[in-house]
Design an enzyme around this catalytic site. Sequence first.
Site, PDB file in Angstrom:
ATOM      1  N   CYS A   1       0.835  -1.204   0.000  1.00 30.45           N
ATOM      2  CA  CYS A   1       0.000   0.000   0.000  1.00 30.45           C
ATOM      3  C   CYS A   1       0.869   1.253   0.000  1.00 30.45           C
ATOM      4  O   CYS A   1       1.800   1.373   0.804  1.00 30.45           O
ATOM      5  CB  CYS A   1      -0.915  -0.002   1.218  1.00 30.45           C
ATOM      6  SG  CYS A   1      -1.943   1.472   1.360  1.00 30.45           S
TER       7      CYS A   1
ATOM      8  N   CYS B   1      -1.552   5.965   6.958  1.00 28.52           N
ATOM      9  CA  CYS B   1      -2.930   5.565   7.254  1.00 28.52           C
ATOM     10  C   CYS B   1      -2.954   4.676   8.497  1.00 28.52           C
ATOM     11  O   CYS B   1      -2.086   3.813   8.677  1.00 28.52           O
ATOM     12  CB  CYS B   1      -3.508   4.810   6.062  1.00 28.52           C
ATOM     13  SG  CYS B   1      -5.128   4.081   6.355  1.00 28.52           S
TER      14      CYS B   1
ATOM     15  N   CYS C   1      -8.434   1.033  -1.177  1.00 29.54           N
ATOM     16  CA  CYS C   1      -7.903   0.393   0.034  1.00 29.54           C
ATOM     17  C   CYS C   1      -7.698  -1.082  -0.260  1.00 29.54           C
ATOM     18  O   CYS C   1      -8.613  -1.757  -0.748  1.00 29.54           O
ATOM     19  CB  CYS C   1      -8.882   0.583   1.194  1.00 29.54           C
ATOM     20  SG  CYS C   1      -8.453  -0.348   2.684  1.00 29.54           S
TER      21      CYS C   1
ATOM     22  N   TYR D   1     -25.211 -11.513  24.185  1.00 24.36           N
ATOM     23  CA  TYR D   1     -24.693 -10.552  23.198  1.00 24.36           C
ATOM     24  C   TYR D   1     -24.953 -11.062  21.780  1.00 24.36           C
ATOM     25  O   TYR D   1     -24.047 -11.153  20.958  1.00 24.36           O
ATOM     26  CB  TYR D   1     -23.197 -10.313  23.403  1.00 24.36           C
ATOM     27  CG  TYR D   1     -22.768 -10.002  24.812  1.00 24.36           C
ATOM     28  CD1 TYR D   1     -22.903  -8.717  25.337  1.00 24.36           C
ATOM     29  CD2 TYR D   1     -22.222 -10.975  25.637  1.00 24.36           C
ATOM     30  CE1 TYR D   1     -22.512  -8.418  26.636  1.00 24.36           C
ATOM     31  CE2 TYR D   1     -21.818 -10.683  26.941  1.00 24.36           C
ATOM     32  CZ  TYR D   1     -21.962  -9.410  27.425  1.00 24.36           C
ATOM     33  OH  TYR D   1     -21.567  -9.117  28.703  1.00 24.36           O
TER      34      TYR D   1
ATOM     35  N   GLU E   1     -29.797  -9.447  23.731  1.00 29.42           N
ATOM     36  CA  GLU E   1     -28.986  -8.336  23.235  1.00 29.42           C
ATOM     37  C   GLU E   1     -29.576  -7.042  23.783  1.00 29.42           C
ATOM     38  O   GLU E   1     -30.798  -6.890  23.863  1.00 29.42           O
ATOM     39  CB  GLU E   1     -28.990  -8.342  21.706  1.00 29.42           C
ATOM     40  CG  GLU E   1     -28.429  -7.103  21.041  1.00 29.42           C
ATOM     41  CD  GLU E   1     -26.961  -6.897  21.330  1.00 29.42           C
ATOM     42  OE1 GLU E   1     -26.619  -5.776  21.753  1.00 29.42           O
ATOM     43  OE2 GLU E   1     -26.180  -7.838  21.140  1.00 29.42           O
TER      44      GLU E   1
ATOM     45  N   ASP F   1     -20.353 -13.594  23.157  1.00 27.14           N
ATOM     46  CA  ASP F   1     -19.575 -12.881  22.143  1.00 27.14           C
ATOM     47  C   ASP F   1     -19.648 -11.393  22.482  1.00 27.14           C
ATOM     48  O   ASP F   1     -20.322 -10.621  21.802  1.00 27.14           O
ATOM     49  CB  ASP F   1     -20.136 -13.157  20.745  1.00 27.14           C
ATOM     50  CG  ASP F   1     -19.302 -12.522  19.638  1.00 27.14           C
ATOM     51  OD1 ASP F   1     -18.216 -11.997  19.952  1.00 27.14           O
ATOM     52  OD2 ASP F   1     -19.756 -12.533  18.479  1.00 27.14           O
TER      53      ASP F   1
ATOM     54  N   CYS G   1     -13.022 -10.608  20.902  1.00 26.82           N
ATOM     55  CA  CYS G   1     -12.255  -9.755  19.992  1.00 26.82           C
ATOM     56  C   CYS G   1     -11.143  -9.023  20.731  1.00 26.82           C
ATOM     57  O   CYS G   1     -10.486  -8.150  20.166  1.00 26.82           O
ATOM     58  CB  CYS G   1     -13.171  -8.743  19.303  1.00 26.82           C
ATOM     59  SG  CYS G   1     -14.036  -7.632  20.433  1.00 26.82           S
TER      60      CYS G   1
END
Length: 456
Positions: free
Chosen positions: A75, A81, A162, A315, A336, A384, A411
């Site tokens: 890139c 970036c 991108c 979640y 949720e 999650d 995550c």
Amino acid sequence: MQPPVQKNQLITAEITDLTHEGAGVAKIEGYTLFVPDSLPGEKAKIRVVHTKKDYGYGRVEELLEKSPDRVDPPCDIYGRCGGCQLQHLSYEGQLKYKQKQVKDALERIGGLSGVKVLPTLGMEYPWIYRNKAQVPVAARDGELIAGFYQKRSHQIIDMDHCLITDETVDEIIQEVKKIAKETGIPPYDETTHQGVLRHIVVRIGRETGEVMVVLVTKTDDLPHRKTFIRGLTEKYPQIKAIAHNINSKRTNVIFGETTKTIWGRDVIYDRIGSVKFAISARSFYQVNPQQTRVLYEKALEYAELTGQETVIDAYCGIGTISLFLAQKAGKVYGVEVVPEAIEDAKANAELNGLDNAFFEAGKAEDVIPAWHEKGIKADVIVVDPPRKGCDEALLKTIIAMKPKRVVYVSCNPSTLARDLRILEDGGFQTIEVQPVDMFPQTTHVETVVLMSKVKE
């Protein structure tokens, strides 16, 4: 104690590790120096740019010895970036780094040594994978620009493509920019809180090819609306929905509370495996559907469903994991906190003819205990959570409910490790940990964990 290095000093040092943000780590007499754009195994001349009591920051002035994992970033705006952090590291090196990142967090934060952390599941082609882009708009020298933010700043790097984003999404963003320039729509200025166009959001269903465009403005109306609709739909017939979102607040949050469909449908459709999803403008939907399938199939494998089990999905979002599980479970209950997501989840269950999935809006730590009191007993609980991890009250509820298995999708390795420690102390055992590379070229990693209830 004074640091052993001073600002502007030029030193020679070896890089021994990478941080969770992708910066190299050098040790000088026990003092930690964080050095961006460097890799473990490299030796470099480093300029000290900032020092604190316990750590400092440096800049590579000259690489004396290169890592065999170093590659040339393809890139042309990489380094400026902020979207990618690891293009200078080979993909094999990225996968090993992410496995180590998870393992280190489990040991350092969770005190979980000896846990089986499998090699990271990666992509055959780790580029052009993002099905969505949210691009901020600004003005520079009187000209409208749009692109991702520069590293550690709110300065926008103007870009025309991108390398990790779907090519159709890229093209449509450029077309929106072109129309906005031609019609003279004032870009938003976050410093003065003036202007109109704030963000361009484009998402595509990778399996269906359907596209949604969302234009976010500060103003209640979208100037030249008909020009946008005509220009976009005539050139891109795969566009099935165009929406206008209004965000009049002085905030970094992308979306405001009001979204209007100005052309086409309210949703686009996509599939992950055999499950079909309706995706609205503000729906949370994973940006890498190819690896999402890998992630969810691993979660399904860990759940060990035979068709009789009751599963609770905390979640649950728009029901993505829930509906995967519902294909193999007796009953699935999803919760949720976002009411709109629950409505989407119910619609997605109906869309797929899955009448064994039930959804309720509310906080997981409130709703799940209420279900338990009604006699709903979970054989498997799937979580999650967002990056902050699970609410402590929910973890206590899981411990009290004593399911046979817990499948934790994370995550954030740090909050994952913290939560696993709490569950371990509550009587569960971490059986296996599987990192999944959902975001190649970046430092982010998703992880699926299988835990089982230890017999008392």
